[in-house]
Design an enzyme around this catalytic site. Structure first.
Site, mmCIF file in Angstrom:
data_model
loop_
_atom_site.group_PDB
_atom_site.id
_atom_site.type_symbol
_atom_site.label_atom_id
_atom_site.label_comp_id
_atom_site.label_asym_id
_atom_site.label_seq_id
_atom_site.Cartn_x
_atom_site.Cartn_y
_atom_site.Cartn_z
ATOM 1 N N GLU A 573 1.068 -1.275 0.036
ATOM 2 C CA GLU A 573 0.071 0.039 0.035
ATOM 3 C C GLU A 573 0.893 1.247 -0.028
ATOM 4 O O GLU A 573 1.790 1.393 0.903
ATOM 5 C CB GLU A 573 -1.053 0.079 1.284
ATOM 6 C CG GLU A 573 -1.893 1.265 1.236
ATOM 7 C CD GLU A 573 -2.907 1.346 2.360
ATOM 8 O OE1 GLU A 573 -2.990 0.407 3.389
ATOM 9 O OE2 GLU A 573 -3.508 1.954 2.577
ATOM 10 N N ASN A 628 -4.471 4.982 -2.295
ATOM 11 C CA ASN A 628 -5.678 5.441 -1.689
ATOM 12 C C ASN A 628 -6.395 6.364 -2.475
ATOM 13 O O ASN A 628 -5.537 7.366 -2.965
ATOM 14 C CB ASN A 628 -5.380 5.742 -0.192
ATOM 15 C CG ASN A 628 -4.841 4.734 0.714
ATOM 16 O OD1 ASN A 628 -5.830 3.899 1.167
ATOM 17 N ND2 ASN A 628 -3.933 4.683 0.936
ATOM 18 N N GLU A 660 -7.901 1.927 -3.175
ATOM 19 C CA GLU A 660 -8.700 1.723 -2.159
ATOM 20 C C GLU A 660 -9.438 2.810 -1.900
ATOM 21 O O GLU A 660 -9.129 3.979 -1.910
ATOM 22 C CB GLU A 660 -7.533 1.621 -0.919
ATOM 23 C CG GLU A 660 -6.743 0.357 -1.024
ATOM 24 C CD GLU A 660 -5.783 0.207 0.285
ATOM 25 O OE1 GLU A 660 -6.087 0.992 1.304
ATOM 26 O OE2 GLU A 660 -4.968 -0.643 0.232
ATOM 27 N N ASP A 690 -11.653 -0.033 1.547
ATOM 28 C CA ASP A 690 -10.930 0.305 2.653
ATOM 29 C C ASP A 690 -11.741 0.410 4.017
ATOM 30 O O ASP A 690 -13.006 0.974 4.091
ATOM 31 C CB ASP A 690 -10.110 1.349 2.105
ATOM 32 C CG ASP A 690 -8.655 1.717 3.109
ATOM 33 O OD1 ASP A 690 -8.585 0.730 3.826
ATOM 34 O OD2 ASP A 690 -7.997 2.731 2.914
ATOM 35 N N GLU A 747 -6.190 -5.281 8.349
ATOM 36 C CA GLU A 747 -5.000 -4.121 8.598
ATOM 37 C C GLU A 747 -4.741 -4.120 9.868
ATOM 38 O O GLU A 747 -5.553 -4.335 10.804
ATOM 39 C CB GLU A 747 -5.773 -2.726 8.112
ATOM 40 C CG GLU A 747 -6.045 -2.429 6.723
ATOM 41 C CD GLU A 747 -6.311 -1.044 6.390
ATOM 42 O OE1 GLU A 747 -5.516 -0.297 6.031
ATOM 43 O OE2 GLU A 747 -7.480 -0.813 6.947
HETATM 44 P P1 C2E Z 1 -5.011 3.706 5.743
HETATM 45 O O1 C2E Z 1 -5.335 3.957 3.967
HETATM 46 O O2 C2E Z 1 -6.024 3.264 6.674
HETATM 47 O O3 C2E Z 1 -3.494 3.323 5.935
HETATM 48 C C1 C2E Z 1 -3.450 2.746 6.528
HETATM 49 C C2 C2E Z 1 -2.732 3.457 8.047
HETATM 50 O O4 C2E Z 1 -2.571 2.464 8.997
HETATM 51 C C3 C2E Z 1 -1.537 4.013 7.508
HETATM 52 O O5 C2E Z 1 -1.155 5.190 8.433
HETATM 53 C C4 C2E Z 1 -0.344 2.890 8.211
HETATM 54 O O6 C2E Z 1 0.852 3.359 8.584
HETATM 55 C C5 C2E Z 1 -1.028 2.667 9.416
HETATM 56 N N1 C2E Z 1 -0.795 1.179 9.847
HETATM 57 C C6 C2E Z 1 -0.282 0.219 9.286
HETATM 58 N N2 C2E Z 1 0.034 -0.867 10.015
HETATM 59 C C7 C2E Z 1 -0.279 -0.396 11.238
HETATM 60 C C8 C2E Z 1 -0.352 -1.265 12.478
HETATM 61 O O7 C2E Z 1 0.201 -2.387 12.728
HETATM 62 N N3 C2E Z 1 -0.719 -0.626 13.654
HETATM 63 C C9 C2E Z 1 -1.258 0.929 13.580
HETATM 64 N N4 C2E Z 1 -1.461 1.476 14.583
HETATM 65 N N5 C2E Z 1 -1.212 1.398 12.301
HETATM 66 C C10 C2E Z 1 -0.641 0.927 11.251
HETATM 67 P P2 C2E Z 1 -0.701 6.250 7.576
HETATM 68 O O8 C2E Z 1 0.301 6.097 6.478
HETATM 69 O O9 C2E Z 1 -0.362 7.280 8.643
HETATM 70 O O10 C2E Z 1 -1.939 6.842 6.644
HETATM 71 C C11 C2E Z 1 -3.205 7.193 7.305
HETATM 72 C C12 C2E Z 1 -4.162 7.452 6.338
HETATM 73 O O11 C2E Z 1 -4.020 8.551 5.444
HETATM 74 C C13 C2E Z 1 -4.419 6.239 5.499
HETATM 75 O O12 C2E Z 1 -5.377 5.540 6.171
HETATM 76 C C14 C2E Z 1 -4.989 6.963 4.169
HETATM 77 O O13 C2E Z 1 -6.567 6.986 4.623
HETATM 78 C C15 C2E Z 1 -4.522 8.215 4.223
HETATM 79 N N6 C2E Z 1 -3.516 8.147 3.108
HETATM 80 C C16 C2E Z 1 -2.283 7.653 3.374
HETATM 81 N N7 C2E Z 1 -1.671 8.138 2.077
HETATM 82 C C17 C2E Z 1 -2.471 8.613 0.945
HETATM 83 C C18 C2E Z 1 -2.893 8.812 -0.175
HETATM 84 O O14 C2E Z 1 -1.629 8.673 -1.006
HETATM 85 N N8 C2E Z 1 -3.904 9.292 -0.716
HETATM 86 C C19 C2E Z 1 -5.090 9.409 -0.048
HETATM 87 N N9 C2E Z 1 -6.163 9.787 -0.571
HETATM 88 N N10 C2E Z 1 -5.116 8.984 1.391
HETATM 89 C C20 C2E Z 1 -3.739 8.729 1.954
HETATM 90 CA CA CA Z 2 -5.716 2.428 2.799
HETATM 91 CA CA CA Z 3 -7.208 1.286 6.213
#
Ligand code: C2E
Ligand code: CA
Ligand code: CA
Length: 799
Positions: A573, A628, A660, A690, A747
């Site tokens: 991802e 995403n 997603e 998602d 996830e």
């Molecule tokens: P998401 O799509 O639900 O992405 C998963 C989030 O959970 C990611 O946070 C990831 O770092 C975190 N994560 C993964 N494994 C674990 C785990 O074992 N425990 C915990 N506590 N967290 C875990 P991140 O990278 O901070 O991203 C947060 C959200 O930001 C994402 O949720 C997604 O909705 C959004 N996002 C990130 N990148 C993009 C992007 O390029 N475009 C868009 N539109 N949204 C994005």
């Molecule tokens: Ca995601």
């Molecule tokens: Ca997610």
């Protein structure tokens, strides 16, 4: 004086034959009528005939005076034989004609009072000359003694009367003109009877008449002849008058016919009285045909001095209609000669339509045509006025700003007509919530504002704000039998505490509105100074993000997704990061929301797609990349093109791209979104749902669209295996997705225990810190390589 009057009365009563006096009166009246009728005709006649008819009129009036005088003389009973001296008799007629002619001539050309009076005096002198020359022609067999006082009085009293008679005759006012004839007759009668009373006769048989004297019997046929001529002239005058009147009637009728063609109302008047009016005028005034004739202009157009109105100069006025209602009009005067008569034509133009149009234009400039509420300009004006007056009176008030939640998707899905209908309903509900005197305005789009003047405390404003949120959010809007759920966010500022200058209050209320929206919408917030700071930070963040986009300060991390059974990396991802040159990495949760609000999500999303595809193209062939997508990106019609372009640029097969999306995407404009998604899916791209389980209706959406994959939200994983309910839900979801042919990714798997449990429950794909944190591209490549090495070492061992 009394003795003088008594002698005059006695002279009339006892020294005259009553029947002849009556005849004198009749001849005088007929002659006067004939003179005036012919005189009138002379005035009306073409100029070449005017002199001739004028002379006839003057001769007629001279003859009238003369005949009257002589009949009265014949009525006189001197008590002794009497006779007439023929030359003086003829001379007296000449005096009358010359005097009257001179008077009439002098009166022509000007209506000035002094001039008319002088003309009247001339005429009076003529009549006096007629009388006294005529008296001199009256011979008796006796001596004549004159009372000089009465002679003098007769002249002095009669002359001013004839002067006044002339003034009256020249007046424009009909009522005065009617006085002319009686005044003249009074003048003549006064002169005559005073003159007669001034004469005292004593019989003297020694006196003989001269040879050429004519007896009264001989003079009678002459007088009768003159009288008959006067009667004939009167008939001629009458006929002329009749035909002139008929002509005037015809002319008026023709004028009226012409006037009826005009769209404007036309009043044809003589002086202040309406003679006739055209059809348009009747319509305009709401009166029946003919009802306007005879009406006074001062009644129809009160407050307008028509005679003082310059010709052809338009004036604003009010026309009083049949029901007494005032019709706004513009009026123009124009004079017109009809025959010899001066007519005033008043053109009356209806101003109602123009005023209505003007009001409509003003209304359009200040009101929102859709809801009828004041528009932005008007609201700002009202705010400025009230803010100033309230500040003077030291009184508080509130400015509320309102934004509809979820309006845009409704507008997109149901069309603009539906959107308009909803905005009208919203306006109605807002009107119902506020008090009398408060101002509800539509600032544009789905933005409304309220100027609340009725509140006395900030608590009351809060109550109204809550009522607004409830009236919009709790009751759905019914549209073609369909219930549409909207919400409202409200921010308000309370003056003077939160600010007093209009611009300040608007900004504060706006900040509060923003805070209400940021706090999950469907709520209200009051302005507080900390909001300003937050706003400042937000703007800094926005500027920073813009800068990061253009300067390439964004990076992607890749979090591996592994097969629970084989441990092989199947997918990664892509997660965006912002590298702040000063302060390290910023997480997407900090800036994605802002990017969505400001529209920066479009260039950002495109950058993520292109970078992720390009990177994925370097990975081993079976590993796909998941990107995403925000709901905001689906509003962009070019989204599919952007995705295909990213794939093409990277030469990445569509099968290796996963998108997603969250429930938020499907909430928007279902039909179009589903269409876009289907198209993307048909091209080979896989679509994943998602954060499954966090929304309300996830299950429902699963049936609406054939997702390739669902990602169970991390919040569920944290509870297993200890929480029985979470375990039950997880099992159900896994069972259902298997039956629907979708694969399941879990996830946020952080522990070995969670991993083991999920694997045992049949979850295929695992993502989480237990497997790996999101990695930069090099680290991800190393991770993949390491897994592949492990695979290779495991495979021979198995074998
Ligand atoms: P998401 O799509 O639900 O992405 C998963 C989030 O959970 C990611 O946070 C990831 O770092 C975190 N994560 C993964 N494994 C674990 C785990 O074992 N425990 C915990 N506590 N967290 C875990 P991140 O990278 O901070 O991203 C947060 C959200 O930001 C994402 O949720 C997604 O909705 C959004 N996002 C990130 N990148 C993009 C992007 O390029 N475009 C868009 N539109 N949204 C994005
Ligand atoms: Ca995601
Ligand atoms: Ca997610």
């Amino acid at each position: 004086m009394v003795a003088m009057l008594a002698s005059v009365v006695a002279c009339v009563r006892h020294a005259h034959d009553g029947r002849l006096l009556l005849l004198a009166g009749i001849v005088c009246a007929i002659g006067t009528y004939a003179s005036f009728a012919i005189g009138h005709h002379a005035a009306r006649a073409a100029s070449r005939h005017r002199k001739r008819w004028g002379a006839v009129a003057v001769a007629a009036s001279g003859c009238t005076a003369w005949a009257t005088h002589f009949i009265v003389l014949l009525a006189f009973k001197p008590g002794m034989p009497a006779a007439f001296e023929p030359v003086l008799t003829a001379l007296s007629l000449l005096c009358a004609i010359v005097g009257i002619g001179a008077g009439v001539f002098a009166s022509l050309g000007s209506r000035r009072v002094a001039r008319q009076f002088a003309a009247g005096l001339m005429l009076g002198v003529g009549v006096a000359a007629l009388h006294y020359v005529g008296q001199a022609a009256y011979l008796v067999r006796g001596t004549v003694k004159w009372s000089h006082g009465l002679v003098f009085s007769s002249i002095v009293m009669s002359l001013p009367l004839s002067g006044l008679a002339m003034v009256a005759a020249a007046s424009r006012d009909r009522r005065y003109r009617r006085l002319a004839a009686p005044l003249l007759m009074a003048s003549i009668a006064l002169l005559h009877f005073c003159g007669m009373a001034a004469m005292t006769l004593h019989f003297d048989p020694r006196r003989r008449f001269p040879d050429f004297a004519v007896s009264p019997h001989a003079i009678t046929p002459v007088v009768a002849g003159v009288s008959l001529s006067l009667i004939a002239l009167a008939i001629v005058g009458w006929r002329l008058d009749l035909s002139a009147k008929a002509r005037l009637r015809d002319d008026r009728k023709r004028l009226r016919e012409l006037a009826d063609v005009a769209l404007e109302g036309l009043l044809i008047c003589e002086g202040d009285a309406v003679v006739t009016a055209n059809n348009s005028m009747e319509r305009l005034s709401g009166r029946d045909p003919g009802a306007l004739a005879g009406e006074q202009l001062s009644v129809l157009l009160p407050g307008l001095d028509v005679s003082g109105l310059p010709e052809r100069e338009e004036r604003e006025a009010e026309l009083i209609g049949a029901g007494g209602q005032a019709v706004p009009v513009r009026v123009l005067r124009c004079d017109l000669a009809l025959g010899h008569k001066l007519q005033t034509v008043i053109a009356v133009r209806d101003q109602r339509e123009r005023l209505r149009t003007e009001a409509r234009i003003r209304n359009l400039a200040f009101n929102d045509p859709l809801t009828g509420l004041p528009n932005r300009t008007r609201f700002f004006d009202l705010l400025a006025v009230h803010a100033a007056s309230r500040a003077d009176q030291d009184r508080a008030f509130a400015v509320l700003m309102l934004d509809l939640d979820r309006f845009k998707p409704v507008n997109d899905t149901h069309g603009h007509a539906a959107g308009d209908a909803i905005l009208r309903m919203v306006a109605d509900r807002l009107r119902a919530v506020v008090q009398e005197g408060d101002v509800v305005a539509r600032l544009g789009g789905d933005e409304f504002a309220i100027l609340q003047l009725s509140a006395t405390t900030a608590g009351e404003v809060e109550m109204v704000a809550k009522r607004i949120v409830d009236t919009i959010g709790l009751r759905p809007f019914l549209l073609n039998g369909q219930a549409i759920h909207l919400g409202a966010s409200v921010g308000f500022a309370w003056a003077p505490e939160d600010g007093s200058v209009p611009a300040e209050l608007l900004r504060d209320a706006d900040l509060a509105l923003y805070a209400a929206k940021a706090d999950g919408k469907g709520t209200f917030r009051r302005y507080s100074p900390t909001l300003s700071e937050r706003n400042h930070e937000r703007r800094m963040l926005e500027a920073g993000l813009r800068h990061a986009l253009s300067e390439g300060h964004l990076e992607l991390r890749y979090q591996p997704v592994v097969d629970a059974h084989t441990q092989r990396v199947t997918c990664a991802e892509a997660l965006v990061r912002w590298r702040d040159p000063a302060g390290g990495l910023i997480a997407p949760t900090e800036f994605i929301g802002l990017a969505e609000e400001t529209g920066l999500i479009l260039p950002l999303g495109e950058w993520v797609l292109r970078t992720a595809c390009a990177e994925a193209a370097t990975w081993p062939g079976d590993i796909s990349v998941a990107v995403n997508l925000s709901p905001a990106q689906f509003r962009d019609r070019a989204l599919a093109d952007v995705i295909h372009a990213a794939l093409a640029a990277a030469a990445l097969p569509p099968e290796r791209l996963e998108l997603e999306i969250t429930e938020g995407v499907l909430l928007m404009n279902e039909a179009t979104t589903l269409h876009t998604l289907s198209e993307l899916r048909d091209s080979g791209i896989r679509i994943a749902m998602d954060d499954f389980g966090t929304g309300y209706s996830s299950l429902g959406y699963l049936r609406k669209f054939p997702f390739d994959k669902i990602k169970i939200d991390q919040s569920f994983v944290q509870q297993v295996p200890d929480d029985a309910e979470s375990v039950a839900i997880l099992r159900a979801v896994v069972a259902m997705s298997v039956s629907l042919g979708m694969s399941v990714t879990v996830e946020g798997v952080e522990t070995e225990q969670q991993f083991g449990f999920l694997k045992a429950e049949g979850c295929d794909l695992i993502q989480g810190y237990h497997v790996s944190r999101p990695l930069d591209s090099d680290a991800f490549a190393a991770f993949v390589a390491q897994r592949q090495r492990r695979d290779r070492t495991l495979v021979p061992a198995r074998g």
